[in-house]
Design an enzyme around this catalytic site. Structure first.
Site, PDB file in Angstrom:
ATOM      1  N   PHE A  59      -3.562  11.363 -35.955  1.00  0.00           N
ATOM      2  CA  PHE A  59      -3.474  10.148 -35.931  1.00  0.00           C
ATOM      3  C   PHE A  59      -3.243   9.911 -37.466  1.00  0.00           C
ATOM      4  O   PHE A  59      -3.760  10.880 -38.401  1.00  0.00           O
ATOM      5  CB  PHE A  59      -4.899   9.380 -35.740  1.00  0.00           C
ATOM      6  CG  PHE A  59      -6.156   9.699 -36.440  1.00  0.00           C
ATOM      7  CD1 PHE A  59      -6.243   8.934 -37.707  1.00  0.00           C
ATOM      8  CD2 PHE A  59      -6.964  10.641 -35.992  1.00  0.00           C
ATOM      9  CE1 PHE A  59      -7.571   9.216 -38.248  1.00  0.00           C
ATOM     10  CE2 PHE A  59      -8.077  11.071 -36.544  1.00  0.00           C
ATOM     11  CZ  PHE A  59      -8.353  10.363 -37.710  1.00  0.00           C
ATOM     12  N   CYS A  60      -2.711   8.680 -37.852  1.00  0.00           N
ATOM     13  CA  CYS A  60      -2.389   8.493 -39.518  1.00  0.00           C
ATOM     14  C   CYS A  60      -2.517   6.970 -39.445  1.00  0.00           C
ATOM     15  O   CYS A  60      -2.796   6.342 -38.563  1.00  0.00           O
ATOM     16  CB  CYS A  60      -1.092   8.932 -39.704  1.00  0.00           C
ATOM     17  SG  CYS A  60       0.227   8.476 -38.814  1.00  0.00           S
ATOM     18  N   THR A  61      -2.210   6.434 -40.620  1.00  0.00           N
ATOM     19  CA  THR A  61      -2.348   4.876 -40.852  1.00  0.00           C
ATOM     20  C   THR A  61      -1.368   4.215 -39.848  1.00  0.00           C
ATOM     21  O   THR A  61      -1.979   3.378 -39.326  1.00  0.00           O
ATOM     22  CB  THR A  61      -1.840   4.651 -42.280  1.00  0.00           C
ATOM     23  OG1 THR A  61      -2.715   5.345 -43.187  1.00  0.00           O
ATOM     24  CG2 THR A  61      -2.093   3.045 -42.518  1.00  0.00           C
TER      25      THR A  61
ATOM     26  N   ILE B 275      -3.574   3.986 -36.894  1.00  0.00           N
ATOM     27  CA  ILE B 275      -4.814   3.291 -36.922  1.00  0.00           C
ATOM     28  C   ILE B 275      -4.632   1.624 -36.987  1.00  0.00           C
ATOM     29  O   ILE B 275      -5.590   1.035 -36.843  1.00  0.00           O
ATOM     30  CB  ILE B 275      -5.701   3.856 -38.313  1.00  0.00           C
ATOM     31  CG1 ILE B 275      -5.697   5.352 -38.296  1.00  0.00           C
ATOM     32  CG2 ILE B 275      -6.915   3.233 -38.651  1.00  0.00           C
ATOM     33  CD1 ILE B 275      -6.001   5.896 -39.694  1.00  0.00           C
TER      34      ILE B 275
END
Length: 305
Positions: free
Chosen positions: A174-176, A203
Site C-alpha cells: 500500500f501507499c498514499t 490509504i
C-alpha cells in the site's frame, strides 16, 4: 472551500512537453494551484481550486490520449493548500529507477478498501508499506513492514536484501494514493512473485471509505499539500511541517528546545551546519516580512509519491 484532487494515470505520452504549457494555462485560468508531473509514462499530482475549476481540469485531462478512465480522489480544505501552480516534466511520474517496470503491462491484484482488513489479517500475507520513512513514522497499518527507505528508488535494493523474509507469503502493498504500488507490484511480478496485492485507491481511499471503528489504520497519513496529514474521513490532522527538513511534526514538537521555526526541529537539528541554519534564518526572515505585506507563502513539500 477548496476542492483538492489527487490523481495519477499511466499512459503513453509521446511528447509530454506539448501538454505542459496548455495544462499550466488552464490551471492558472481556473484558479488552480498545486503540482502536476508529466512524463512519457503518464501524469501524477495533487491540485486544489474551486469546484468548477477542478471539474474543468478533470474534463481536460480525461480528453488527453489514453486518459479517458483517469480516476481521482477528492478532499476539501478551508485554507489554500498550495501557494502556486507547477507543471513539471519528469523522466518518471513516480521515480523508481527501474526501466523495465511497466504498470501498463501488468500490476498486482487490486483490493477494495472494504476487503483490505480481511486480506492483511490472513496469516499467510505479509503487508509492506512502500512509502518513505518520514511518512511511515506518523501512521501505517497494524502489522505492516516498514522498509525504512528514504526514497522509492531504495525499494528494489531493500527487496533484494530482504526477499527471503517473505518466502511462501502472499504480498500486500500500500501507499498514499496507489501510484507507487502500480510500480512496486509490477516490479515484484518481474521478480517472480505471483501473489501480489495492493490497496486500490491507497490509504486515502481507505480512510475515506472505512469507518474508524472498523479500521486497522494507526495514526495519521502524510499528504503532499498544506494540510500535512489527514485521518479518518480525510479530516485534517494535527501535524505541521518543519520548513527546514520538510518532515511532519506535532504541535508539541514545536515546544522542544531544538525547535526554531524554519531553521530546525528535533529530527534535523544535528543534520545541518551552522552555515545552513544561518541561511534558513535569513529565509525565514524574508518570509516573515512578506507575510507582513499580506503575501501568502506556502511551505515547500517533499516531492510526492
Amino acid at each position: 472551500m477548496y476542492t483538492i484532487a489527487a490523481l495519477y494515470h499511466f499512459t503513453r505520452f509521446d511528447d509530454p512537453a506539448t501538454i505542459q504549457g496548455p495544462l499550466k494555462d488552464l490551471c492558472d485560468a481556473q484558479g488552480i494551484t498545486g503540482i502536476l508531473l508529466l512524463a512519457q509514462e503518464g501524469i501524477n499530482g495533487t491540485v486544489a481550486g474551486p469546484r468548477a475549476g477542478i471539474d474543468a481540469l478533470l474534463t481536460y485531462l480525461r480528453a488527453l490520449p489514453g486518459c479517458a478512465d483517469l480516476v481521482h480522489k477528492e478532499s476539501f480544505s478551508e485554507a489554500r493548500p498550495f501557494g502556486r501552480m507547477k507543471v513539471k516534466l519528469k523522466k518518471e511520474i513516480v521515480t523508481m529507477g527501474q526501466p523495465d517496470v511497466d504498470p501498463t503491462a501488468s500490476v498486482g491484484h487490486y483490493v477494495e478498501p472494504a476487503d483490505w482488513n480481511d486480506l492483511i489479517r490472513s496469516p499467510d500475507v505479509a503487508v509492506i508499506d512502500t512509502r518513505n520513512d518520514y511518512e511511515v513514522a506518523i501512521g501505517t497499518f497494524e502489522g505492516a513492514v516498514d522498509p525504512e527507505t528514504a526514497s522509492f528508488r531504495d525499494f528494489p535494493a531493500w527487496w533484494e536484501e530482504n526477499k527471503e523474509r517473505f518466502h511462501n507469503k502472499r504480498i500486500a502493498m500500500f501507499c498514499t494514493g496507489g501510484i507507487r504500488c502500480e510500480k512496486s507490484t509490477n516490479f515484484l511480478m518481474g521478480q517472480g512473485i505471483e501473489d501480489v496485492y495492493h490497496l486500490k485507491g491507497g490509504i486515502l481511499k481507505y480512510l475515506e471509505e472505512v469507518p474508524q471503528d472498523d479500521s486497522t489504520w494507526e495514526g495519521e497519513c502524510f499528504v503532499f499539500d498544506g494540510r500535512v496529514s489527514v485521518g479518518h474521513g480525510l479530516k485534517e490532522g494535527p501535524h505541521e511541517l518543519c520548513y527546514a527538513c520538510r518532515r511532519p511534526i506535532l504541535p508539541e514538537d514545536m515546544e522542544r528546545e531544538n525547535y526554531e521555526r524554519g531553521v530546525s526541529c528535533y529530527q534535523c537539528v544535528n543534520e545541518t551546519s551552522d552555515w545552513d541554519k544561518g541561511r534558513f534564518r535569513e529565509r525565514q526572515k524574508q518570509i516573515a516580512l512578506s507575510e507582513k505585506r499580506g503575501e501568502v507563502h506556502m511551505p515547500y513539500l517533499p516531492g510526492g509519491e
